[in-house]
Design a protein around this motif. Structure first.
Motif, PDB file in Angstrom:
ATOM      1  N   ILE A   1      -0.170   2.076   1.031  1.00  0.00           N
ATOM      2  CA  ILE A   1       0.371   0.937   1.775  1.00  0.00           C
ATOM      3  C   ILE A   1       0.334  -0.333   0.929  1.00  0.00           C
ATOM      4  CG2 ILE A   1      -0.064  -0.570   3.749  1.00  0.00           C
ATOM      5  CD1 ILE A   1      -0.824   1.977   5.301  1.00  0.00           C
ATOM      6  N   ASN A   2      -0.743  -0.546   0.195  1.00  0.00           N
ATOM      7  CA  ASN A   2      -0.792  -1.706  -0.694  1.00  0.00           C
ATOM      8  C   ASN A   2       0.300  -1.631  -1.761  1.00  0.00           C
ATOM      9  OD1 ASN A   2      -2.936  -2.881   0.643  1.00  0.00           O
ATOM     10  ND2 ASN A   2      -4.482  -1.898  -0.636  1.00  0.00           N
ATOM     11  N   MET A   3       0.573  -0.423  -2.246  1.00  0.00           N
ATOM     12  CA  MET A   3       1.646  -0.243  -3.223  1.00  0.00           C
ATOM     13  C   MET A   3       2.995  -0.617  -2.610  1.00  0.00           C
ATOM     14  SD  MET A   3       2.759   3.231  -5.278  1.00  0.00           S
ATOM     15  CE  MET A   3       3.055   4.107  -3.738  1.00  0.00           C
ATOM     16  N   MET A   4       3.222  -0.210  -1.375  1.00  0.00           N
ATOM     17  CA  MET A   4       4.498  -0.519  -0.736  1.00  0.00           C
ATOM     18  C   MET A   4       4.646  -2.006  -0.450  1.00  0.00           C
ATOM     19  SD  MET A   4       5.214   2.732   1.758  1.00  0.00           S
ATOM     20  CE  MET A   4       3.675   2.559   2.660  1.00  0.00           C
ATOM     21  N   ARG A   5       3.548  -2.696  -0.208  1.00  0.00           N
ATOM     22  CA  ARG A   5       3.627  -4.146  -0.037  1.00  0.00           C
ATOM     23  C   ARG A   5       4.027  -4.820  -1.351  1.00  0.00           C
ATOM     24  NH1 ARG A   5       2.001  -6.145   4.672  1.00  0.00           N
ATOM     25  NH2 ARG A   5       0.467  -5.058   5.972  1.00  0.00           N
TER      26      ARG A   5
ATOM     27  N   GLU B   1       4.760  -1.873  10.470  1.00  0.00           N
ATOM     28  CA  GLU B   1       4.752  -0.876  11.536  1.00  0.00           C
ATOM     29  C   GLU B   1       3.795   0.261  11.200  1.00  0.00           C
ATOM     30  OE1 GLU B   1       5.302   1.242  14.911  1.00  0.00           O
ATOM     31  OE2 GLU B   1       5.890  -0.837  14.495  1.00  0.00           O
ATOM     32  N   ILE B   2       3.773   0.672   9.933  1.00  0.00           N
ATOM     33  CA  ILE B   2       2.842   1.718   9.513  1.00  0.00           C
ATOM     34  C   ILE B   2       1.402   1.267   9.728  1.00  0.00           C
ATOM     35  CG2 ILE B   2       1.978   3.007   7.518  1.00  0.00           C
ATOM     36  CD1 ILE B   2       4.851   2.990   6.436  1.00  0.00           C
ATOM     37  N   CYS B   3       1.121   0.016   9.381  1.00  0.00           N
ATOM     38  CA  CYS B   3      -0.237  -0.510   9.557  1.00  0.00           C
ATOM     39  C   CYS B   3      -0.633  -0.547  11.024  1.00  0.00           C
ATOM     40  CB  CYS B   3      -0.341  -1.906   8.950  1.00  0.00           C
ATOM     41  SG  CYS B   3      -0.275  -1.928   7.155  1.00  0.00           S
ATOM     42  N   ARG B   4       0.301  -0.928  11.879  1.00  0.00           N
ATOM     43  CA  ARG B   4      -0.013  -0.951  13.311  1.00  0.00           C
ATOM     44  C   ARG B   4      -0.296   0.450  13.827  1.00  0.00           C
ATOM     45  NH1 ARG B   4       3.957  -5.088  13.386  1.00  0.00           N
ATOM     46  NH2 ARG B   4       5.622  -3.577  13.757  1.00  0.00           N
ATOM     47  N   LYS B   5       0.414   1.427  13.279  1.00  0.00           N
ATOM     48  CA  LYS B   5       0.263   2.801  13.760  1.00  0.00           C
ATOM     49  C   LYS B   5      -1.080   3.401  13.361  1.00  0.00           C
ATOM     50  CE  LYS B   5       2.717   6.111  11.905  1.00  0.00           C
ATOM     51  NZ  LYS B   5       3.828   7.029  11.563  1.00  0.00           N
ATOM     52  N   ILE B   6      -1.512   3.119  12.136  1.00  0.00           N
ATOM     53  CA  ILE B   6      -2.737   3.772  11.663  1.00  0.00           C
ATOM     54  C   ILE B   6      -3.979   2.933  11.902  1.00  0.00           C
ATOM     55  CG2 ILE B   6      -1.456   5.025   9.917  1.00  0.00           C
ATOM     56  CD1 ILE B   6      -2.497   3.182   7.826  1.00  0.00           C
ATOM     57  N   GLY B   7      -3.803   1.660  12.286  1.00  0.00           N
ATOM     58  CA  GLY B   7      -4.963   0.836  12.582  1.00  0.00           C
ATOM     59  C   GLY B   7      -5.640   0.331  11.332  1.00  0.00           C
ATOM     60  N   ASN B   8      -6.900  -0.002  11.441  1.00  0.00           N
ATOM     61  CA  ASN B   8      -7.641  -0.625  10.349  1.00  0.00           C
ATOM     62  C   ASN B   8      -8.145   0.419   9.361  1.00  0.00           C
ATOM     63  OD1 ASN B   8      -8.989  -2.727   8.930  1.00  0.00           O
ATOM     64  ND2 ASN B   8     -10.904  -2.068   9.877  1.00  0.00           N
ATOM     65  N   ILE B   9      -7.817   0.223   8.088  1.00  0.00           N
ATOM     66  CA  ILE B   9      -8.317   1.077   7.016  1.00  0.00           C
ATOM     67  C   ILE B   9      -8.983   0.179   5.990  1.00  0.00           C
ATOM     68  CG2 ILE B   9      -7.682   2.598   5.106  1.00  0.00           C
ATOM     69  CD1 ILE B   9      -5.456   3.692   6.724  1.00  0.00           C
ATOM     70  N   ASP B  10     -10.190   0.523   5.587  1.00  0.00           N
ATOM     71  CA  ASP B  10     -10.871  -0.268   4.570  1.00  0.00           C
ATOM     72  C   ASP B  10     -10.026  -0.342   3.313  1.00  0.00           C
ATOM     73  OD1 ASP B  10     -12.987  -0.633   6.229  1.00  0.00           O
ATOM     74  OD2 ASP B  10     -14.203   0.991   5.375  1.00  0.00           O
ATOM     75  N   GLY B  11      -9.887  -1.541   2.761  1.00  0.00           N
ATOM     76  CA  GLY B  11      -9.138  -1.719   1.525  1.00  0.00           C
ATOM     77  C   GLY B  11      -7.675  -2.010   1.749  1.00  0.00           C
ATOM     78  N   LEU B  12      -7.234  -2.070   3.011  1.00  0.00           N
ATOM     79  CA  LEU B  12      -5.830  -2.304   3.311  1.00  0.00           C
ATOM     80  C   LEU B  12      -5.551  -3.791   3.353  1.00  0.00           C
ATOM     81  CD1 LEU B  12      -3.276  -0.708   4.095  1.00  0.00           C
ATOM     82  CD2 LEU B  12      -3.891  -1.091   6.474  1.00  0.00           C
ATOM     83  N   SER B  13      -4.576  -4.230   2.550  1.00  0.00           N
ATOM     84  CA  SER B  13      -4.222  -5.646   2.563  1.00  0.00           C
ATOM     85  C   SER B  13      -3.453  -5.971   3.826  1.00  0.00           C
ATOM     86  CB  SER B  13      -3.386  -5.990   1.327  1.00  0.00           C
ATOM     87  OG  SER B  13      -2.203  -5.244   1.300  1.00  0.00           O
ATOM     88  N   LYS B  14      -3.704  -7.133   4.367  1.00  0.00           N
ATOM     89  CA  LYS B  14      -3.062  -7.538   5.618  1.00  0.00           C
ATOM     90  C   LYS B  14      -1.852  -8.408   5.335  1.00  0.00           C
ATOM     91  CE  LYS B  14      -6.291  -5.514   8.002  1.00  0.00           C
ATOM     92  NZ  LYS B  14      -6.018  -4.303   8.755  1.00  0.00           N
TER      93      LYS B  14
ATOM     94  N   ALA C   1       7.091  -2.663 -18.824  1.00  0.00           N
ATOM     95  CA  ALA C   1       6.041  -3.677 -18.813  1.00  0.00           C
ATOM     96  C   ALA C   1       5.552  -3.884 -17.386  1.00  0.00           C
ATOM     97  CB  ALA C   1       6.575  -4.984 -19.384  1.00  0.00           C
ATOM     98  N   ASP C   2       4.242  -4.154 -17.239  1.00  0.00           N
ATOM     99  CA  ASP C   2       3.697  -4.331 -15.891  1.00  0.00           C
ATOM    100  C   ASP C   2       2.877  -5.606 -15.733  1.00  0.00           C
ATOM    101  OD1 ASP C   2       1.399  -3.789 -17.296  1.00  0.00           O
ATOM    102  OD2 ASP C   2       1.026  -1.845 -16.363  1.00  0.00           O
ATOM    103  N   ASP C   3       2.744  -6.397 -16.803  1.00  0.00           N
ATOM    104  CA  ASP C   3       1.874  -7.566 -16.702  1.00  0.00           C
ATOM    105  C   ASP C   3       2.483  -8.693 -15.878  1.00  0.00           C
ATOM    106  OD1 ASP C   3       3.833  -8.155 -18.519  1.00  0.00           O
ATOM    107  OD2 ASP C   3       2.479  -8.745 -20.142  1.00  0.00           O
ATOM    108  N   HIS C   4       3.772  -8.587 -15.540  1.00  0.00           N
ATOM    109  CA  HIS C   4       4.410  -9.636 -14.748  1.00  0.00           C
ATOM    110  C   HIS C   4       4.321  -9.364 -13.247  1.00  0.00           C
ATOM    111  CE1 HIS C   4       7.294  -6.409 -14.966  1.00  0.00           C
ATOM    112  NE2 HIS C   4       8.023  -6.966 -14.017  1.00  0.00           N
ATOM    113  N   ILE C   5       3.815  -8.191 -12.883  1.00  0.00           N
ATOM    114  CA  ILE C   5       3.743  -7.833 -11.465  1.00  0.00           C
ATOM    115  C   ILE C   5       2.538  -8.518 -10.831  1.00  0.00           C
ATOM    116  CG2 ILE C   5       3.444  -5.958  -9.811  1.00  0.00           C
ATOM    117  CD1 ILE C   5       6.155  -5.926 -11.139  1.00  0.00           C
ATOM    118  N   GLN C   6       2.797  -9.331  -9.840  1.00  0.00           N
ATOM    119  CA  GLN C   6       1.727  -9.993  -9.106  1.00  0.00           C
ATOM    120  C   GLN C   6       1.482  -9.216  -7.822  1.00  0.00           C
ATOM    121  OE1 GLN C   6      -0.025 -12.674 -10.228  1.00  0.00           O
ATOM    122  NE2 GLN C   6       1.157 -12.393 -12.113  1.00  0.00           N
ATOM    123  N   GLU C   7       0.373  -8.528  -7.769  1.00  0.00           N
ATOM    124  CA  GLU C   7       0.108  -7.702  -6.599  1.00  0.00           C
ATOM    125  C   GLU C   7      -0.129  -8.555  -5.362  1.00  0.00           C
ATOM    126  OE1 GLU C   7      -2.670  -4.068  -5.067  1.00  0.00           O
ATOM    127  OE2 GLU C   7      -3.210  -5.174  -6.853  1.00  0.00           O
TER     128      GLU C   7
END
Length: 383
Positions: free
Chosen positions: A119-123, A370-383, A75-81
């Motif tokens: 990255i959003n998936m890993m968050r 750390e990954i976000c700092r390394k790659i900088g700003n990417i459109d669609g990336l959650s902060k 089931a996936d409906d309980h996952i709050q992204e």
């Protein structure tokens, strides 16, 4: 019997089992269904911290094939992204591994999108240890490795020619009129590299389970048979200098192409997908030029081409698995996409079943900040 020539001039192999043979596949499906141990249990519910493998796809057909390989669906409906960044996830299990499957937004392929989605998936799922980029690619049938690459085969990223499995062949600089590639991407994580080596050695002695898992998928999901079964023909490789001839044929059919320009190749002993290990070329644009395809393949040892892997390999521990859907030339069409997607997904399943769960748990989780700092700003990336 060597085979027969179809109306479009392409040889149809008659040797070996054919997943595209509806009667044979349905007979196999019935047998597998009777003995099948896996059960899909949508009511199973796990917390986001219980998922350790991220599986990323670019196309709907790739994602459908990935879902078809799951032993169990959760089931996936309980996952709050996290931060409502727009991702949609398919959750399930393969062997002892809980897996998250996600895809790129429709019509938005490319390296930056792949990195942002991962990255959003890993968050959202903080216990993910590594990623698998699984889907289709364009083959390089003429290559310095002398690999006999055919449609429906699988290419797995592996260290070769001093490169770590994926080469960003369009990234470099011009010096005295000569393009030179600069920089290298990261290697796959040790837990995946070890499993790949284990499978490669096993396949020296026994067949891969790719075709078996594809057939099991069709047994569980008969509706997929027509689209994801092996195409009845059209494994056509034209000489590099011969361009596609458009005309009245359906879609991008080669009905108007001159079959005298086909490259002569020996029939294989069987038609099951073969697995190749080596370099995958990644760039921002689709490779449709057979002359450039062969040039890079001979110079760099590239076995197939795609568009997303470089966005992951340089930032996230991952392995890239590609089913060969075309030959990266002007004759490129969609006829083999679904079958190639299924072949790549089947290898990914075989790989995960070769990875001990204890090794995954002992692999460090990823520092997303750390990954976000390394790659900088990417459109669609959650902060």
């Amino acid at each position: 019997m060597e085979g027969e020539w179809l109306s479009d001039g392409c040889r149809l192999q008659l040797t070996g089992p054919r997943i595209g043979d509806a009667d044979a596949t349905l007979r196999s499906a019935t047998a597998f269904r009777a003995s099948q141990q896996e059960e899909i249990q949508p009511e199973n519910q796990y917390g986001p911290e219980e998922y350790t493998v991220g599986w990323i796809c670019a196309l709907p057909s790739e994602r459908a094939a990935a879902r078809g390989m799951l032993d169990e669906i959760h089931a996936d409906d309980h996952i709050q992204e996290v931060n409502n960044s727009g991702g949609a996830y398919t959750l399930g299990r393969i062997g002892k591994h809980n897996v998250v499957i996600t895809g790129l937004p429709k019509g938005m392929p490319g390296k930056a999108q792949a990195a942002a989605i991962a990255i959003n998936m890993m968050r959202t799922f903080p216990s993910i240890r590594f990623g698998l980029m699984v889907g289709i690619g364009g083959g390089a049938p003429i290559n310095s490795e002398e690999k006999d690459i055919r449609l429906g085969d699988v290419v797995v990223s592996a260290v070769s020619h001093g490169s770590p499995g994926v080469v960003q062949y369009d990234f470099g600089k011009s010096e005295n009129g000569v393009f030179k590639q600069v920089g290298t991407l990261n290697k796959p994580p040790p837990v995946l590299a070890s499993a790949v080596q284990k499978l490669e050695s096993h396949h020296e002695m026994e067949d891969s389970k790719v075709e078996e898992y594809m057939t099991k998928m069709l047994a569980k999901h008969p509706k997929m048979l027509k689209k994801y079964g092996r195409p009845m023909a059209n494994d056509c490789l034209f000489e590099a200098g011969y361009l596609h001839q458009a005309g009245a044929g359906p879609g991008r059919s080669c009905k108007n192409c001159d079959m005298s320009y086909l490259v002569s190749r020996d029939d294989r002993d069987d038609s099951s997908p073969q697995v190749h290990y080596g370099l995958i070329g990644s760039a921002d644009n689709v490779m449709r030029d057979a002359l450039k395809r062969d040039l890079f393949a001979m110079e760099k040892g590239i076995l197939c081409y795609e568009m997303e892997a470089a966005g992951l390999m340089d930032n996230i521990p991952c392995l890239v698995i590609r089913g060969i859907a075309d030959y990266s030339d002007s004759h490129k069409n969609d006829a083999w996409q679904a079958y190639a997607s299924a072949a790549a997904a089947a290898y990914a399943k075989e790989l995960l079943l070769a990875v001990p769960a204890s090794q995954v748990k002992s692999t460090p989780t990823l520092d997303v900040d750390e990954i976000c700092r390394k790659i900088g700003n990417i459109d669609g990336l959650s902060k």
